[in-house]
Structures are given as structure tokens and as C-alpha cells.
Design a protein around this motif. Structure first.
Motif, PDB file in Angstrom:
ATOM      1  N   LEU A 116     -48.028   9.848 -13.567  1.00  0.00           N
ATOM      2  CA  LEU A 116     -49.028  10.277 -13.131  1.00  0.00           C
ATOM      3  C   LEU A 116     -48.407  11.961 -12.662  1.00  0.00           C
ATOM      4  CD1 LEU A 116     -50.622   8.067 -10.715  1.00  0.00           C
ATOM      5  CD2 LEU A 116     -51.006   8.095 -13.042  1.00  0.00           C
ATOM      6  N   ASP A 117     -49.273  12.661 -13.035  1.00  0.00           N
ATOM      7  CA  ASP A 117     -48.975  14.355 -12.633  1.00  0.00           C
ATOM      8  C   ASP A 117     -49.142  14.118 -11.218  1.00  0.00           C
ATOM      9  OD1 ASP A 117     -49.583  17.463 -14.643  1.00  0.00           O
ATOM     10  OD2 ASP A 117     -49.680  17.054 -12.697  1.00  0.00           O
ATOM     11  N   ILE A 118     -48.422  15.558 -10.195  1.00  0.00           N
ATOM     12  CA  ILE A 118     -48.255  15.451  -9.548  1.00  0.00           C
ATOM     13  C   ILE A 118     -49.797  16.222  -8.750  1.00  0.00           C
ATOM     14  CG2 ILE A 118     -47.185  17.477  -9.048  1.00  0.00           C
ATOM     15  CD1 ILE A 118     -45.052  16.049  -7.303  1.00  0.00           C
ATOM     16  N   GLY A 119     -49.986  16.990  -9.586  1.00  0.00           N
ATOM     17  CA  GLY A 119     -51.295  17.590  -9.359  1.00  0.00           C
ATOM     18  C   GLY A 119     -52.425  17.152 -10.134  1.00  0.00           C
ATOM     19  N   PRO A 120     -53.285  16.064 -10.284  1.00  0.00           N
ATOM     20  CA  PRO A 120     -53.961  15.992 -11.232  1.00  0.00           C
ATOM     21  C   PRO A 120     -54.661  16.945 -11.277  1.00  0.00           C
ATOM     22  CG  PRO A 120     -54.074  14.777  -9.320  1.00  0.00           C
ATOM     23  CD  PRO A 120     -53.261  15.174  -8.704  1.00  0.00           C
ATOM     24  N   GLN A 121     -56.032  17.022 -12.376  1.00  0.00           N
ATOM     25  CA  GLN A 121     -56.462  18.147 -12.796  1.00  0.00           C
ATOM     26  C   GLN A 121     -57.406  17.339 -13.233  1.00  0.00           C
ATOM     27  OE1 GLN A 121     -56.152  21.324 -14.605  1.00  0.00           O
ATOM     28  NE2 GLN A 121     -53.826  21.497 -14.593  1.00  0.00           N
ATOM     29  N   ALA A 122     -57.352  15.861 -12.817  1.00  0.00           N
ATOM     30  CA  ALA A 122     -59.075  14.682 -13.215  1.00  0.00           C
ATOM     31  C   ALA A 122     -58.365  13.877 -12.735  1.00  0.00           C
ATOM     32  CB  ALA A 122     -58.887  14.283 -14.693  1.00  0.00           C
ATOM     33  N   PRO A 123     -59.177  13.090 -13.004  1.00  0.00           N
ATOM     34  CA  PRO A 123     -59.470  11.453 -12.253  1.00  0.00           C
ATOM     35  C   PRO A 123     -57.671  10.968 -13.156  1.00  0.00           C
ATOM     36  CG  PRO A 123     -61.323  11.827 -11.992  1.00  0.00           C
ATOM     37  CD  PRO A 123     -60.799  12.856 -13.204  1.00  0.00           C
ATOM     38  N   VAL A 124     -57.949  10.629 -14.387  1.00  0.00           N
ATOM     39  CA  VAL A 124     -57.166  10.278 -15.489  1.00  0.00           C
ATOM     40  C   VAL A 124     -55.764  10.748 -15.637  1.00  0.00           C
ATOM     41  CG1 VAL A 124     -55.955   8.507 -16.851  1.00  0.00           C
ATOM     42  CG2 VAL A 124     -58.188   8.333 -15.475  1.00  0.00           C
ATOM     43  N   HIS A 125     -54.757  11.631 -14.954  1.00  0.00           N
ATOM     44  CA  HIS A 125     -54.077  12.720 -15.443  1.00  0.00           C
ATOM     45  C   HIS A 125     -52.422  11.921 -15.510  1.00  0.00           C
ATOM     46  CE1 HIS A 125     -52.916  17.324 -15.701  1.00  0.00           C
ATOM     47  NE2 HIS A 125     -52.629  16.302 -16.367  1.00  0.00           N
ATOM     48  N   VAL A 126     -52.261  11.594 -17.096  1.00  0.00           N
ATOM     49  CA  VAL A 126     -50.805  10.468 -17.208  1.00  0.00           C
ATOM     50  C   VAL A 126     -49.978  11.562 -17.696  1.00  0.00           C
ATOM     51  CG1 VAL A 126     -49.287   8.952 -17.684  1.00  0.00           C
ATOM     52  CG2 VAL A 126     -51.808   8.529 -16.736  1.00  0.00           C
ATOM     53  N   LEU A 127     -48.713  12.026 -17.530  1.00  0.00           N
ATOM     54  CA  LEU A 127     -47.384  12.945 -18.849  1.00  0.00           C
ATOM     55  C   LEU A 127     -46.990  11.421 -19.505  1.00  0.00           C
ATOM     56  CD1 LEU A 127     -46.507  15.244 -16.092  1.00  0.00           C
ATOM     57  CD2 LEU A 127     -48.598  15.656 -17.715  1.00  0.00           C
ATOM     58  N   VAL A 128     -46.757  11.534 -20.094  1.00  0.00           N
ATOM     59  CA  VAL A 128     -46.109  11.058 -21.823  1.00  0.00           C
ATOM     60  C   VAL A 128     -44.611  12.103 -21.868  1.00  0.00           C
ATOM     61  CG1 VAL A 128     -45.969   9.051 -23.738  1.00  0.00           C
ATOM     62  CG2 VAL A 128     -48.448   9.904 -22.623  1.00  0.00           C
ATOM     63  N   GLU A 159     -38.323   7.490 -32.202  1.00  0.00           N
ATOM     64  CA  GLU A 159     -38.682   7.976 -31.185  1.00  0.00           C
ATOM     65  C   GLU A 159     -40.610   8.800 -31.673  1.00  0.00           C
ATOM     66  OE1 GLU A 159     -35.065  10.618 -28.879  1.00  0.00           O
ATOM     67  OE2 GLU A 159     -35.226  10.908 -31.156  1.00  0.00           O
ATOM     68  N   ILE A 160     -40.470   9.149 -32.054  1.00  0.00           N
ATOM     69  CA  ILE A 160     -41.749   9.456 -32.695  1.00  0.00           C
ATOM     70  C   ILE A 160     -42.951   7.775 -32.362  1.00  0.00           C
ATOM     71  CG2 ILE A 160     -43.431  10.292 -34.438  1.00  0.00           C
ATOM     72  CD1 ILE A 160     -41.265  12.158 -34.811  1.00  0.00           C
ATOM     73  N   ALA A 161     -42.667   6.983 -33.148  1.00  0.00           N
ATOM     74  CA  ALA A 161     -43.279   6.052 -33.025  1.00  0.00           C
ATOM     75  C   ALA A 161     -43.497   5.271 -32.163  1.00  0.00           C
ATOM     76  CB  ALA A 161     -42.801   4.919 -33.943  1.00  0.00           C
ATOM     77  N   ASP A 162     -42.310   5.125 -31.374  1.00  0.00           N
ATOM     78  CA  ASP A 162     -42.631   4.540 -29.269  1.00  0.00           C
ATOM     79  C   ASP A 162     -43.518   5.946 -29.072  1.00  0.00           C
ATOM     80  OD1 ASP A 162     -40.725   2.894 -27.770  1.00  0.00           O
ATOM     81  OD2 ASP A 162     -41.063   4.929 -26.646  1.00  0.00           O
ATOM     82  N   PHE A 163     -43.052   7.027 -28.656  1.00  0.00           N
ATOM     83  CA  PHE A 163     -44.163   7.876 -27.947  1.00  0.00           C
ATOM     84  C   PHE A 163     -45.360   7.749 -28.453  1.00  0.00           C
ATOM     85  CE2 PHE A 163     -45.855  12.116 -27.918  1.00  0.00           C
ATOM     86  CZ  PHE A 163     -45.447  12.331 -26.132  1.00  0.00           C
ATOM     87  N   THR A 164     -46.045   7.345 -29.515  1.00  0.00           N
ATOM     88  CA  THR A 164     -47.171   7.278 -29.731  1.00  0.00           C
ATOM     89  C   THR A 164     -47.744   6.178 -29.565  1.00  0.00           C
ATOM     90  OG1 THR A 164     -46.784   8.909 -32.490  1.00  0.00           O
ATOM     91  CG2 THR A 164     -48.224   7.724 -32.775  1.00  0.00           C
ATOM     92  N   ARG A 165     -47.330   5.294 -29.993  1.00  0.00           N
ATOM     93  CA  ARG A 165     -47.708   3.921 -29.179  1.00  0.00           C
ATOM     94  C   ARG A 165     -47.301   3.659 -28.069  1.00  0.00           C
ATOM     95  NH1 ARG A 165     -49.673   1.621 -33.995  1.00  0.00           N
ATOM     96  NH2 ARG A 165     -48.195   0.743 -35.397  1.00  0.00           N
ATOM     97  N   ALA A 166     -46.433   4.255 -26.721  1.00  0.00           N
ATOM     98  CA  ALA A 166     -46.744   4.265 -25.721  1.00  0.00           C
ATOM     99  C   ALA A 166     -47.970   5.248 -25.071  1.00  0.00           C
ATOM    100  CB  ALA A 166     -45.504   4.948 -24.857  1.00  0.00           C
ATOM    101  N   ALA A 167     -48.610   6.312 -26.340  1.00  0.00           N
ATOM    102  CA  ALA A 167     -49.487   7.262 -25.390  1.00  0.00           C
ATOM    103  C   ALA A 167     -50.963   6.237 -25.411  1.00  0.00           C
ATOM    104  CB  ALA A 167     -49.203   8.966 -26.006  1.00  0.00           C
ATOM    105  N   GLY A 168     -50.817   5.697 -26.453  1.00  0.00           N
ATOM    106  CA  GLY A 168     -51.897   5.022 -27.312  1.00  0.00           C
ATOM    107  C   GLY A 168     -52.343   4.149 -25.851  1.00  0.00           C
ATOM    108  N   GLU A 169     -51.063   3.408 -25.418  1.00  0.00           N
ATOM    109  CA  GLU A 169     -51.262   2.217 -24.288  1.00  0.00           C
ATOM    110  C   GLU A 169     -51.744   3.068 -23.210  1.00  0.00           C
ATOM    111  OE1 GLU A 169     -51.133  -0.884 -24.815  1.00  0.00           O
ATOM    112  OE2 GLU A 169     -50.195  -1.643 -23.305  1.00  0.00           O
TER     113      GLU A 169
END
Ligand code: AMP
Length: 127
Positions: free
Chosen positions: A34-46, A66-76
Motif C-alpha cells: 500500500l502507498d503510504i499517502g494514498p491518492q485514491a481508495p485503492v493505491h498500491v505500489l508494485v 523478472e518482467i513476466a513475474d512483475f507483470t503477472r503480479a501487477a495483474g494479480e
């Protein structure tokens, strides 16, 4: 020009466990929190666990795993937070700031995932 990575940045410290974070998802190569200063009800940093400064650095130097893992994680994260339209969510925006014109504050590549409200137009004009 090669990128120099600053090991003292706050996300490097989070990855080393030196400061806490509210983890949403962790995979082999990626951490989402979670972003420490959320700018919307959902604000996640990947963020990737590897030492990449910004998107173009990551896209150029990260491994395919790494790229595949990151992209899949963001989608998740979109699925976990319920914002993904494919699963009935109302939508979201991804943002990645880089450098001075991108007004990047933390020099470790990160993708913002924002949602939970109407986010307005893509860019505001500068004052
Ligand atoms: P940027 O301007 O794209 O570099 O965004 C950096 C983001 O990191 C901002 O949205 C901050 O609120 C967020 N941030 C800074 N420190 C922390 C922290 N310790 N934990 C979570 N989010 C943070």
C-alpha cells in the motif's frame, strides 16, 4: 548512459526489511504494498526486487523472468483489490513516474495502481 542505483532509497530499505510495509502481494521477483499517502481508495505500489531505477531501466535490463513475474503480479493486484473490469471491478489506472519531468520521488522503479473512484482525466495541466 547506464543507470546508477541508489541503495539508500526508501523502497530499497523496504526490500531489505529495514522499514515496514503493508504487503498486498509478494512473489519471487516482485513486491506490492500500500502507498503510504494514498491518492485514491485503492493505491498500491508494485516494485521489482531487483535494482532498477525506472520503467525504461527495468524494461531494458531486467530478465524475462523478472518482467513476466512483475507483470503477472501487477495483474494479480488488480484482481486482489477488486478494480479489474474483467472481474466486475470499476477500473483503475497504472502510472509510472520517471525522472524530473515525471516528478519521480523514489528512484526505484514502481508502478502505481490506483482505483476505487473516478480518477479524472489522464493529466492535469500544470498551474
Ligand atoms: P513517485 O512520485 O512516483 O516516485 O511516487 C512515490 C510514492 O511512494 C508516493 O506515492 C509516496 O506516497 C510513496 N511512498 C513513499 N514512502 C513510502 C513508504 N514508506 N511506504 C509506502 N509508500 C511510500
Amino acid at each position: 548512459m547506464a543507470y546508477a542505483y541508489d541503495d539508500t532509497n526508501i523502497f530499497a530499505r523496504i526490500l531489505r526489511g529495514e522499514i515496514p510495509n503493508k504487503t498486498v502481494l509478494e512473489t519471487e521477483h516482485t513486491l506490492a504494498f500500500l502507498d503510504i499517502g494514498p491518492q485514491a481508495p485503492v493505491h498500491v505500489l508494485v516494485i521489482p526486487k531487483g535494482k532498477y531505477v525506472n520503467f525504461d531501466h527495468f524494461a531494458t535490463d531486467a530478465s524475462a523472468d523478472e518482467i513476466a513475474d512483475f507483470t503477472r503480479a501487477a495483474g494479480e493486484v488488480c484482481r486482489i483489490t477488486g478494480v479489474g473490469p474483467g472481474e466486475g471491478g470499476a477500473g483503475y489506472r497504472t502510472i509510472s513516474n520517471a525522472g524530473a519531468h515525471g516528478v519521480q520521488e523514489v528512484p526505484h522503479y514502481h508502478l502505481h495502481i490506483l482505483g476505487g473512484r473516478v480518477l479524472g482525466r489522464m493529466l492535469a495541466k500544470p498551474d
